[in-house]
Design an enzyme around this catalytic site. Structure first.
Site, PDB file in Angstrom:
ATOM      1  N   THR A 368      11.361 -57.459 -28.075  1.00 33.25           N
ATOM      2  CA  THR A 368      11.845 -57.970 -28.986  1.00 33.25           C
ATOM      3  C   THR A 368      11.759 -59.467 -29.247  1.00 33.25           C
ATOM      4  O   THR A 368      11.407 -59.853 -28.091  1.00 33.25           O
ATOM      5  CB  THR A 368      13.378 -57.506 -28.055  1.00 33.25           C
ATOM      6  OG1 THR A 368      13.215 -55.625 -28.542  1.00 33.25           O
ATOM      7  CG2 THR A 368      14.547 -57.379 -29.019  1.00 33.25           C
ATOM      8  N   SER A 440      20.366 -52.059 -27.458  1.00 35.98           N
ATOM      9  CA  SER A 440      20.956 -52.916 -26.426  1.00 35.98           C
ATOM     10  C   SER A 440      21.526 -54.412 -27.055  1.00 35.98           C
ATOM     11  O   SER A 440      21.387 -54.745 -26.224  1.00 35.98           O
ATOM     12  CB  SER A 440      20.499 -52.852 -25.359  1.00 35.98           C
ATOM     13  OG  SER A 440      20.564 -51.588 -24.845  1.00 35.98           O
ATOM     14  N   GLY A 461      14.895 -55.564 -23.444  1.00 36.13           N
ATOM     15  CA  GLY A 461      15.979 -53.275 -23.839  1.00 36.13           C
ATOM     16  C   GLY A 461      17.155 -53.237 -23.113  1.00 36.13           C
ATOM     17  O   GLY A 461      18.002 -54.248 -22.930  1.00 36.13           O
TER      18      GLY A 461
HETATM   19  O1  DON Z   1      16.972 -51.603 -29.448  1.00 34.33           O
HETATM   20  C1  DON Z   1      16.871 -52.023 -27.871  1.00 34.33           C
HETATM   21  O2  DON Z   1      18.115 -51.884 -27.254  1.00 34.33           O
HETATM   22  C2  DON Z   1      15.483 -51.582 -27.454  1.00 34.33           C
HETATM   23  N1  DON Z   1      14.667 -51.442 -28.813  1.00 34.33           N
HETATM   24  C3  DON Z   1      14.980 -53.034 -27.323  1.00 34.33           C
HETATM   25  C4  DON Z   1      12.849 -53.964 -26.618  1.00 34.33           C
HETATM   26  C5  DON Z   1      13.149 -54.437 -26.318  1.00 34.33           C
HETATM   27  O3  DON Z   1      14.019 -55.786 -26.281  1.00 34.33           O
HETATM   28  C6  DON Z   1      11.979 -54.888 -25.673  1.00 34.33           C
HETATM   29  N2  DON Z   1      11.991 -56.441 -24.779  1.00 34.33           N
HETATM   30  N3  DON Z   1      11.311 -56.988 -24.070  1.00 34.33           N
END
Ligand code: DON
Length: 557
Positions: A368, A440, A461
């Site tokens: 993300t 998250s 995440g």
């Molecule tokens: O929306 C969420 O919580 C996850 N899909 C976020 C994924 C994420 O942060 C991956 N990064 N390292």
């Protein structure tokens, strides 16, 4: 500003060195995951654009120069505070396609089929980023939309120099990317990538040009939509033209709460981020974390116990409010949180199996990325966006030049089954057509005495919420500035599994021993989060703290 003037300015700017990692700017600033995208944002800000104009430019630039997470094939959340203090939020999270159903990742025996929700065409939700940016621009933008996409188009056609980290990642992923789709832009270099190589993405340039010319229809209809659906049909994908055409982002009121003299403004459901962050801060508020000390056993104990309680609530109560009743306001209510706080026994780790979600009587009825922006007028933008895993599903849309998300894994694909981030869920987050998977992501803005104070957020995440939480505590309780705070090593507890995850050397040996005595299991893991912080200083300037855990950068003037 005329198109040609804008591009000329942009090219001129490219000849300047990329900005340093951490800096303080007097008027306006961007902090994000890649220096080339930070430059795109600065250019917009310097030419009179506001923070929302800059957000659009940064978002599309990241889609080109930071394919780990920058995207047009994913979704995200936008939190906004204007210079007068009005707030707003846009939910441009992906949605489950209409053919999605609750058993789509289970076999005949009802068991989860491993990795289908992560590695296949079925893993993708209907992307929301493009319509999200169009909506933000429609409501708040001031410069022509087309101009804002020019930096991205320029980087896509002309190429940009990849960083050492990107070269290493692309080399490591080459085989997987090739197996999933040999027609992808990241395989052009048969001898492997090295730092400084130019990554050219012509098909992506064409797609972004279609968006520049036709707005959302340049993505959700016409050639791009045809290419997405053709990509779906190569295997088991279920996103259809109708799904793309039906996609709509949703404006939502921000969720807010107080912490000491500060106001926390964040993202409501379908993100769990805002609710969880406010719960965490309110639970720890009466404890004297400052006197306990930064990264001391006593403060880690209180913060981890709060984290367990909050992640237990997340798992049970939170989902898409368009589909389930989410008791967001009750969860952040002081009376409810007092009951939760009273469960904490200072100096002790309560085993996670003894901790349940709170009982609420409902009334009837890795990767993300985050960017923080402030403009010269005082408007602030906090956006977190994702395709879920690093490089999403790693499935490339042939001819359209971008990667698809694997966000479907954020649904609770079976009650109790842990997702990519070890998070479990329940009915509230079960799959349904058109539903948004729980997130998250925690794009946040903090006010101090009614004035802008912090703009921050992170990838990671399940660790996003705790990374934002820890930075707010570092700055408000321990008096660190944004740069010092972001350099502080991080820890994370998410209720299940029942252990504290820490960055290497986060806990001194003596601290670790004391925590083990209290009953904690501790596990060292890879770096936690990549937090992008802007802090408004008492002289009105903006301290920028891009996270040193990546290639992140600040720019401004
Ligand atoms: O929306 C969420 O919580 C996850 N899909 C976020 C994924 C994420 O942060 C991956 N990064 N390292």
């Amino acid at each position: 500003m005329r198109f040609s003037v804008f591009i000329a300015l942009f090219i001129l700017c490219l000849s300047q060195a990329f900005s340093q990692k951490s800096e303080t700017f007097k008027n306006a600033a961007v902090v994000c995951a890649h220096p080339a995208a930070a430059l795109a944002g600065k250019l917009v800000l310097e030419n009179g654009g506001n923070a929302c104009d800059a957000a659009v430019a940064v978002h599309f630039a990241l889609a080109v120069v930071y394919p780990n997470a920058g995207n047009i094939g994913g979704g995200g959340f936008f939190v906004y505070r204007d210079y007068k203090g009005n707030t707003d939020a846009l939910d441009f999270r992906e949605t489950a396609p209409k053919k999605a159903h609750v058993q789509m990742f289970l076999n005949e025996k009802g068991e989860v089929m491993e990795n289908i929700s992560l590695d296949t065409h079925l893993a993708s939700g209907v992307p929301g980023s493009v319509d999200g940016m169009v909506e933000i621009h429609k409501k708040y933008g001031t410069l022509p939309f087309q101009n804002l996409l020019l930096p991205a188009i320029y980087y896509a056609y002309k190429g940009f120099a990849i960083t050492a980290r990107q070269a290493a990642e692309l080399n490591e992923l080459a085989e997987e990317l090739r197996i999933k789709n040999p027609n992808n832009a990241y395989l052009r270099n048969p001898n492997g990538w090295k730092q400084g190589d130019l990554l050219v993405q012509t098909d992506l340039g064409k797609t972004i040009e279609r968006i520049a010319n036709a707005g959302a229809a340049g993505f959700y209809e016409g050639e791009t939509a045809t290419l997405i659906v053709a990509e779906m049909k190569r295997t088991n994908g279920i996103i259809e033209k109708e799904d793309l055409k039906a996609y709509k982002p949703i404006w939502r009121p921000t969720i807010s709460g107080s912490y000491k003299n500060y106001k926390i403004i964040s993202m409501p459901p379908p993100s769990s981020g805002g609710v969880a962050l406010i719960q965490l801060l309110k639970i720890v508020e009466p404890f004297d974390l400052k006197n306990s000390g930064l990264l001391s056993p006593a403060s880690i104990n209180i913060m981890c116990e709060a984290e367990k309680l909050v992640y237990a609530d997340r798992s049970f109560h939170l989902g898409d409010p368009g589909f389930v009743n989410v008791p967001a306001q009750i969860l952040i209510n002081e009376g409810y949180l007092k009951l939760r706080r009273n469960l904490i026994i200072p100096g002790k780790a309560i085993p996670s199996e003894k901790i349940q979600h709170g009982n609420i009587q409902m009334p009837e009825s890795e990767e993300t990325t985050h960017y923080s922006i402030v403009d010269q007028y005082g408007n602030a933008v906090s956006v977190t966006t994702t395709i879920n895993d690093s490089y999403g599903s790693k499935i490339f849309v042939t001819g359209a030049g971008f990667l698809l998300n694997n966000e479907m894994d954020d649904f609770s694909i079976k009650p109790g089954h842990a997702n990519l981030f070890g998070l479990t869920g329940s009915h509230a987050n079960a799959i349904a057509p058109g539903k948004r998977m729980l997130s998250s992501m925690t794009p946040t803005i903090v006010e101090k005495n009614g004035d802008l104070f912090l703009i921050l957020g992170s990838p990671g995440g399940s660790t996003i919420i705790t990374s934002v939480f820890q930075n707010i505590v570092n700055i408000i309780d321990h008096g660190l500035n944004a740069i010092e705070s972001n350099q502080t090593l991080r820890f994370h507890h998410q209720w299940l599994p029942d252990k504290i995850f820490i960055e290497e050397n986060a806990f001194a040996p003596q601290v670790q021993k004391e925590l083990q005595k209290m009953g904690y299991g501790i596990e060292v893991r890879k770096p936690i989060g990549r937090v992008e912080i802007i802090q408004k200083m008492s002289d009105g300037s903006y301290m920028c703290a891009p996270d040193g855990r990546g290639d992140d950068a600040a720019n401004g003037f």
